[in-house]
Design an enzyme around this catalytic site. Structure first.
Site, PDB file in Angstrom:
ATOM      1  N   HIS A  30      49.589  11.403  41.166  1.00 49.37           N
ATOM      2  CA  HIS A  30      50.555  11.488  42.264  1.00 49.37           C
ATOM      3  C   HIS A  30      50.463  10.263  43.168  1.00 49.37           C
ATOM      4  O   HIS A  30      49.989  10.332  44.306  1.00 49.37           O
ATOM      5  CB  HIS A  30      50.355  12.764  43.091  1.00 49.37           C
ATOM      6  CG  HIS A  30      51.513  13.015  44.006  1.00 49.37           C
ATOM      7  ND1 HIS A  30      52.287  14.141  43.950  1.00 49.37           N
ATOM      8  CD2 HIS A  30      52.070  12.236  44.960  1.00 49.37           C
ATOM      9  CE1 HIS A  30      53.251  14.063  44.847  1.00 49.37           C
ATOM     10  NE2 HIS A  30      53.135  12.903  45.475  1.00 49.37           N
ATOM     11  N   GLU A 211      56.255  20.440  49.200  1.00 46.11           N
ATOM     12  CA  GLU A 211      55.291  20.193  50.278  1.00 46.11           C
ATOM     13  C   GLU A 211      55.428  21.218  51.376  1.00 46.11           C
ATOM     14  O   GLU A 211      54.461  21.823  51.823  1.00 46.11           O
ATOM     15  CB  GLU A 211      55.539  18.807  50.896  1.00 46.11           C
ATOM     16  CG  GLU A 211      55.105  17.657  50.045  1.00 46.11           C
ATOM     17  CD  GLU A 211      55.786  16.356  50.451  1.00 46.11           C
ATOM     18  OE1 GLU A 211      56.976  16.383  50.800  1.00 46.11           O
ATOM     19  OE2 GLU A 211      55.121  15.313  50.413  1.00 46.11           O
TER      20      GLU A 211
HETATM   21  N1  ADE Z   1      57.811   9.399  48.231  1.00 50.27           N
HETATM   22  C1  ADE Z   1      58.986   9.903  47.942  1.00 50.27           C
HETATM   23  N2  ADE Z   1      59.091  11.150  48.397  1.00 50.27           N
HETATM   24  C2  ADE Z   1      57.908  11.442  48.968  1.00 50.27           C
HETATM   25  C3  ADE Z   1      57.414  12.580  49.600  1.00 50.27           C
HETATM   26  N3  ADE Z   1      58.167  13.663  49.752  1.00 50.27           N
HETATM   27  N4  ADE Z   1      56.154  12.559  50.058  1.00 50.27           N
HETATM   28  C4  ADE Z   1      55.426  11.447  49.910  1.00 50.27           C
HETATM   29  N5  ADE Z   1      55.855  10.344  49.337  1.00 50.27           N
HETATM   30  C5  ADE Z   1      57.102  10.332  48.854  1.00 50.27           C
HETATM   31 ZN    ZN Z   2      54.677  12.435  46.658  1.00 48.21          ZN
END
Ligand code: ADE
Ligand code: ZN
Length: 365
Positions: A30, A211
């Site tokens: 990731h 997230e």
């Molecule tokens: N790059 C693109 N989308 C992202 C995300 N949601 N969190 C972290 N890095 C990213």
């Molecule tokens: Zn990411």
């Protein structure tokens, strides 16, 4: 006083932890290419293309302003906009895999590539530079890499289908699958069923970010998008039934301690990383990576260092996380076995403090 004051999340000085996390082999599932470009490289590419950045390289990445994902993504767009030609893609890929990867013990990375972050560059040109960077990084350091193509979830389902069509039309062995990134709040996973099904029919593997979304989104990823792993997924532990299912099915979760703590996803921004602890304790298959390392003031070693301090993990727990990364990777079984053998050999060479010979009793008296 911390020896790591230049990191966004300083930790106490501890030579034993430092030696352990430096020696630990790492599998990186990731790490976003755009998010891994060193500030100095961004400044040089901006100068090359005559793009005014409006700030110095030192001021470019303001880690703690990224508690606001929108602000972070705005800076990400600026970085993406200065990576323009095949040489640029070669350079940023090479640097990310060598100084940003192999130098930290990364043996294998699945690069998260975001073609929509470079709107003026045709996908085949992006791929040409990235593949050249991978080949040169491998030749110079032995690091292996493959590619995950990310769909920008803030765009339409039709845009996503179009990107998958490009990936299929320009199919190369190194591109193993697709992902779903940018802000979950602006792009619920259900919008992308058609694109993900198209990818599945073409034999591409699938993952997606979750997230901030509810546990229900994780079911959508598994059942409707055909994902076989999840990026972040911290809210899984809010639902015992979904957690139990993911434990049972050994669904891997790619967690990123530093960036997710700053973003308040895996904790409360207080360095406790309590959701990652709960995920590990629940028996989920957790991997660790550094997301957008220089942007969040971290690197692959520091994410392990932070976790070792916060959760008290030692050699065996951290090595288990690396082994989870081998299991979660999209390599074939032969390549996985070879990678696991390399990991095991390197871990075996790291001294385990609990193996230290104890003083004979006479000597103690
Ligand atoms: N790059 C693109 N989308 C992202 C995300 N949601 N969190 C972290 N890095 C990213
Ligand atoms: Zn990411």
């Amino acid at each position: 006083m911390s020896a790591f004051a230049s990191y966004s999340t300083p930790v106490p000085t501890d030579p034993a932890v430092d030696a352990l996390v430096a020696a630990l082999p790492k599998v990186s599932l990731h790490c976003h290419l755009i998010g891994s470009v060193a500030a100095g490289t961004v400044a040089e590419l901006a100068a090359k293309h005559g793009v005014p950045l409006g700030r110095s390289a030192e001021e470019l990445y303001d880690h703690h302003s990224y508690e606001d994902l929108g602000e972070f993504l705005r800076v990400l767009d600026v970085v993406g906009s200065v990576i323009r030609d095949v040489d640029d893609f070669h350079r940023v890929t090479y640097e990310s895999l060598t100084a940003g990867g192999a130098a930290h013990g990364v043996l294998y990375r699945e690069i998260q590539l975001s073609p929509p972050g470079h709107p003026d560059v045709p996908y085949p040109r992006i791929l040409e530079g990235v593949l050249a960077g991978i080949a040169d990084a491998r030749a110079d350091t032995g690091v292996e890499a493959r590619v995950v193509v990310g769909i920008n979830r803030e765009r339409s389902g039709a845009d996503a289908v179009e990107l998958v069509e490009q990936v299929v039309a320009h199919r190369v062995d190194e591109v193993l699958g697709i992902g779903l990134d940018y802000a979950e709040v602006n792009g619920p996973p259900g919008r992308f069923v058609e694109a993900f099904r198209l990818a599945g029919r073409a034999g591409l593997r699938r993952t997606a970010h979750s997230e901030s979304g509810p546990p229900r989104h994780i079911e959508v990823l598994l059942d409707d998008l055909g994902c076989d792993r999840v990026d972040h997924g911290y809210h899984v532990v809010d639902d015992p039934a979904i957690t139990a299912r993911c434990v049972e099915e050994r669904v891997p979760f790619n967690c990123t301690p530093v960036s997710s703590d700053i973003g308040r996803y895996s904790g409360s921004g207080d360095g406790t990383h309590h959701r990652i602890r709960e995920m590990v304790d629940a028996g989920l298959v957790v991997t660790i990576d550094s997301d957008d390392p220089p942007m969040f003031g971290t690197d692959p070693t520091h994410d392990y260092r932070v976790l070792a301090h916060a959760l008290g993990y030692g050699r065996d727990q951290l090595a288990a996380i690396t082994r989870n990364g081998v299991e979660a990777s999209w390599l074939d079984d032969t390549d996985k076995a070879a990678l696991l053998a390399r990991v095991d050999a390197l871990v075996a060479a790291i001294p385990d403090p609990t193996d230290a010979p104890t003083e004979p009793e006479e000597a103690v008296r």
